[in-house]
Design a protein around this motif. Sequence first.
Motif: not given
Length: 200
Positions: A147-157
């Motif tokens: 979840a953390g890694e996926a959120e990082s991918i979808l929350g990118q700049s």
Amino acid sequence: MRTVTGLFDNYEDASDAVDELEAIGVPHSDISIVANNSTGWYQDDRSNAAEDAAGGAGVGALIGGAGGLLTGLGIMAIPGVGPVVAAGWLAATAAGALGGAVVGGAAGGIVGALTDSGVPERDAHVYAEGVRRGGTLVTARVDDALAGEAESILGQSRSVNLEDRRSAYEADGWRSFDAGAENYTADEIERDRARYANRV
């Protein structure tokens, strides 16, 4: 399982995010993409899902697909959003809701599909409006460990800041997604893209 969601102003960035999700181990069967097609950028003669999305016809043509999620794209129509290119479980859920009795309400269509998957209703309205205005939505069901890694991918700049976009919509008088609203035109989509590109 958790649901993570990101909104992108252009399909290419969303497609890259899908590739990154698959690269970390999220199966394509757990990822969904819904992209506005009001400008006609995507043509697909393989699917007739747009002809009767409200009746649920053709949904199978846009789900899955050998070789990954993005090869399974199909065209359908969502009330209030207009023509979209879509693939994955969220598209099937939204189209299935359109075939039911609650078309247009918060419990139906794209908002209902998002809230049923765990997205807060307030956010679901912004995501749906973002797609209506030309954006691309990526939603994934992920194991807690990813979840953390996926959120990082979808929350990118390259993704839309949801709170900033909500504020921009509300500054223009918008309050919530309206499934009965007129579809955005290609000119309106280009105007909004230019407007938000200038904010970055």
